[in-house]
Design a protein around this motif. Structure first.
Motif, PDB file in Angstrom:
ATOM      1  N   GLY A 155       0.736  -0.576   0.331  1.00  0.00           N
ATOM      2  CA  GLY A 155       0.144   0.075  -0.256  1.00  0.00           C
ATOM      3  C   GLY A 155       0.476   1.463   0.113  1.00  0.00           C
ATOM      4  O   GLY A 155      -0.007   2.713   0.326  1.00  0.00           O
ATOM      5  N   ARG A 156       2.337   0.919   0.044  1.00  0.00           N
ATOM      6  CA  ARG A 156       3.173   2.108   0.357  1.00  0.00           C
ATOM      7  C   ARG A 156       3.026   3.309  -1.464  1.00  0.00           C
ATOM      8  O   ARG A 156       3.255   1.848  -2.731  1.00  0.00           O
ATOM      9  CB  ARG A 156       4.489   1.857   0.508  1.00  0.00           C
ATOM     10  N   PRO A 157       2.886   4.440  -1.396  1.00  0.00           N
ATOM     11  CA  PRO A 157       3.800   4.177  -2.448  1.00  0.00           C
ATOM     12  C   PRO A 157       5.139   4.135  -3.437  1.00  0.00           C
ATOM     13  O   PRO A 157       6.075   3.939  -2.389  1.00  0.00           O
ATOM     14  CB  PRO A 157       3.874   6.022  -2.641  1.00  0.00           C
ATOM     15  N   TYR A 158       5.675   4.106  -4.432  1.00  0.00           N
ATOM     16  CA  TYR A 158       6.679   2.988  -5.223  1.00  0.00           C
ATOM     17  C   TYR A 158       6.725   2.444  -4.873  1.00  0.00           C
ATOM     18  O   TYR A 158       8.017   1.228  -4.880  1.00  0.00           O
ATOM     19  CB  TYR A 158       7.892   3.760  -4.890  1.00  0.00           C
ATOM     20  N   ALA A 159       5.591   1.221  -4.830  1.00  0.00           N
ATOM     21  CA  ALA A 159       5.531  -0.190  -3.706  1.00  0.00           C
ATOM     22  C   ALA A 159       6.467  -0.743  -4.745  1.00  0.00           C
ATOM     23  O   ALA A 159       6.866  -2.127  -4.064  1.00  0.00           O
ATOM     24  CB  ALA A 159       4.601  -0.962  -3.775  1.00  0.00           C
ATOM     25  N   ASP A 160       5.757  -1.193  -5.816  1.00  0.00           N
ATOM     26  CA  ASP A 160       6.282  -2.451  -7.045  1.00  0.00           C
ATOM     27  C   ASP A 160       8.437  -1.223  -7.246  1.00  0.00           C
ATOM     28  O   ASP A 160       8.660  -2.484  -7.884  1.00  0.00           O
ATOM     29  CB  ASP A 160       5.920  -1.498  -8.570  1.00  0.00           C
ATOM     30  N   LEU A 161       8.198   0.041  -7.571  1.00  0.00           N
ATOM     31  CA  LEU A 161      10.007   0.141  -7.934  1.00  0.00           C
ATOM     32  C   LEU A 161      10.301  -0.387  -6.624  1.00  0.00           C
ATOM     33  O   LEU A 161      11.071  -1.193  -7.192  1.00  0.00           O
ATOM     34  CB  LEU A 161       9.671   1.152  -8.132  1.00  0.00           C
ATOM     35  N   VAL A 162      10.170  -0.180  -5.377  1.00  0.00           N
ATOM     36  CA  VAL A 162      10.778  -0.975  -4.265  1.00  0.00           C
ATOM     37  C   VAL A 162      10.774  -1.952  -3.959  1.00  0.00           C
ATOM     38  O   VAL A 162      11.825  -2.536  -4.111  1.00  0.00           O
ATOM     39  CB  VAL A 162      10.452  -0.030  -2.550  1.00  0.00           C
ATOM     40  N   ALA A 163      10.541  -3.100  -4.629  1.00  0.00           N
ATOM     41  CA  ALA A 163       9.930  -4.486  -4.887  1.00  0.00           C
ATOM     42  C   ALA A 163      11.579  -4.498  -5.853  1.00  0.00           C
ATOM     43  O   ALA A 163      12.218  -5.548  -5.625  1.00  0.00           O
ATOM     44  CB  ALA A 163       8.653  -4.864  -4.473  1.00  0.00           C
ATOM     45  N   THR A 164      10.617  -4.061  -7.232  1.00  0.00           N
ATOM     46  CA  THR A 164      11.730  -4.606  -8.262  1.00  0.00           C
ATOM     47  C   THR A 164      12.948  -4.006  -7.801  1.00  0.00           C
ATOM     48  O   THR A 164      14.375  -5.198  -7.465  1.00  0.00           O
ATOM     49  CB  THR A 164      11.649  -4.000  -9.544  1.00  0.00           C
ATOM     50  N   ALA A 165      14.245  -2.847  -6.455  1.00  0.00           N
ATOM     51  CA  ALA A 165      15.234  -2.722  -6.735  1.00  0.00           C
ATOM     52  C   ALA A 165      15.575  -3.487  -5.206  1.00  0.00           C
ATOM     53  O   ALA A 165      16.623  -3.975  -5.065  1.00  0.00           O
ATOM     54  CB  ALA A 165      15.363  -1.001  -6.021  1.00  0.00           C
ATOM     55  N   ALA A 166      14.420  -4.090  -4.113  1.00  0.00           N
ATOM     56  CA  ALA A 166      15.004  -4.977  -3.073  1.00  0.00           C
ATOM     57  C   ALA A 166      14.929  -6.705  -3.924  1.00  0.00           C
ATOM     58  O   ALA A 166      16.705  -6.719  -3.436  1.00  0.00           O
ATOM     59  CB  ALA A 166      13.232  -5.134  -2.486  1.00  0.00           C
ATOM     60  N   ARG A 167      14.466  -6.794  -5.389  1.00  0.00           N
ATOM     61  CA  ARG A 167      14.940  -8.069  -5.393  1.00  0.00           C
ATOM     62  C   ARG A 167      16.249  -7.902  -6.018  1.00  0.00           C
ATOM     63  O   ARG A 167      17.129  -8.802  -5.611  1.00  0.00           O
ATOM     64  CB  ARG A 167      13.824  -8.350  -6.407  1.00  0.00           C
ATOM     65  N   LYS A 168      16.817  -6.681  -6.397  1.00  0.00           N
ATOM     66  CA  LYS A 168      17.644  -7.137  -7.645  1.00  0.00           C
ATOM     67  C   LYS A 168      18.987  -6.883  -6.977  1.00  0.00           C
ATOM     68  O   LYS A 168      19.704  -7.018  -7.210  1.00  0.00           O
ATOM     69  CB  LYS A 168      17.599  -5.102  -8.051  1.00  0.00           C
ATOM     70  N   HIS A 169      18.524  -5.788  -5.901  1.00  0.00           N
ATOM     71  CA  HIS A 169      20.154  -6.152  -4.881  1.00  0.00           C
ATOM     72  C   HIS A 169      19.895  -6.732  -3.481  1.00  0.00           C
ATOM     73  O   HIS A 169      20.825  -6.888  -2.711  1.00  0.00           O
ATOM     74  CB  HIS A 169      20.141  -4.548  -4.142  1.00  0.00           C
ATOM     75  N   ASP A 170      19.091  -7.225  -3.253  1.00  0.00           N
ATOM     76  CA  ASP A 170      19.148  -8.738  -2.113  1.00  0.00           C
ATOM     77  C   ASP A 170      18.834  -8.077  -1.015  1.00  0.00           C
ATOM     78  O   ASP A 170      19.302  -8.498  -0.001  1.00  0.00           O
ATOM     79  CB  ASP A 170      20.051  -9.978  -2.170  1.00  0.00           C
ATOM     80  N   VAL A 171      18.242  -6.995  -1.143  1.00  0.00           N
ATOM     81  CA  VAL A 171      17.787  -6.006   0.164  1.00  0.00           C
ATOM     82  C   VAL A 171      16.482  -6.699   0.375  1.00  0.00           C
ATOM     83  O   VAL A 171      15.620  -6.470   0.020  1.00  0.00           O
ATOM     84  CB  VAL A 171      18.392  -4.579   0.045  1.00  0.00           C
ATOM     85  N   PRO A 172      15.623  -6.491   2.030  1.00  0.00           N
ATOM     86  CA  PRO A 172      14.621  -6.186   2.815  1.00  0.00           C
ATOM     87  C   PRO A 172      13.622  -5.096   1.305  1.00  0.00           C
ATOM     88  O   PRO A 172      14.324  -3.945   2.435  1.00  0.00           O
ATOM     89  CB  PRO A 172      14.028  -6.375   4.023  1.00  0.00           C
TER      90      PRO A 172
END
Length: 197
Positions: free
Chosen positions: A63-80
């Motif tokens: 429900g947070r802003p930029y959720a998809d963008l954050v999810a992609t960055a988290a996966r790419k760089h292996d961070v929560p």
């Protein structure tokens, strides 16, 4: 010794949550931490009850802003994802056009030198900014052996300030920043505020 420990606890901030330990470094200085390192003797100076993890707060994250963008960055760089969201909330309040007096910009408030080092071409572009910020916090996590407290402190104060002390530096801003980020991170992880990381 008790007076020194109480003073160090006060420096750690009244809003600290989870167990806190003290040890003595190679130079005889006191180090406060919530993580045990091999080869050191630790004494617990703050004891909090261990809370069990609650259900994942996926709804809070999605429900947070930029959720998809954050999810992609988290996966790419292996961070929560929760850590990225906690940093963004603390840094910019989700304002992609945020600028600090010190020159930091964007959602993750990247300094120009950091942005360049992380390969960010446009620090005001949310995607570029979050990918660069995720890359940077991953670097801090690696540098500090996945100690989230020290990595978050380094994100705010710079890694040199943390490396010199082996602990959260005694800067007022950093002492406020770290507990705020960790509290939000725990909340988004579905953990109680006093849960260990």
């Amino acid at each position: 010794m008790r007076g020194i420990i109480l003073g160090l606890i006060w420096l750690a901030g009244a809003s600290a949550h989870a167990d806190v330990y003290i040890s003595i470094d190679a130079k005889g200085g006191y180090v406060l931490t919530n993580v045990h390192r091999p080869g050191r003797h630790y004494e617990r100076v703050i004891s909090e009850p261990i809370a069990k993890a609650g259900p994942a707060n996926a709804q809070l994250i999605t429900g947070r802003p930029y959720a998809d963008l954050v999810a992609t960055a988290a996966r790419k760089h292996d961070v929560p994802q929760a850590l990225l969201h906690a940093l963004i909330k603390a840094e910019s309040g989700y304002n992609p056009k945020a600028r600090s007096a010190a020159g930091a910009v964007g959602l993750m408030q990247l300094m120009p030198g950091t942005a360049k080092e992380m390969g960010v071409e446009d620090a005001l572009d949310p995607e570029d900014n979050v990918l660069g910020g995720a890359r940077y916090i991953k670097r801090m996590l690696t540098l500090f052996d996945n100690d989230i407290t020290l990595a978050v402190a380094a994100y705010n104060a710079g890694p040199d300030a943390v490396l010199r002390r082996g602990a959260v530096p005694p800067f007022a801003e950093t002492r406020r920043y770290v507990p705020n980020v960790l509290r939000e991170y725990r909340k988004l992880q579905g953990l109680a505020a006093d849960s260990p990381l």
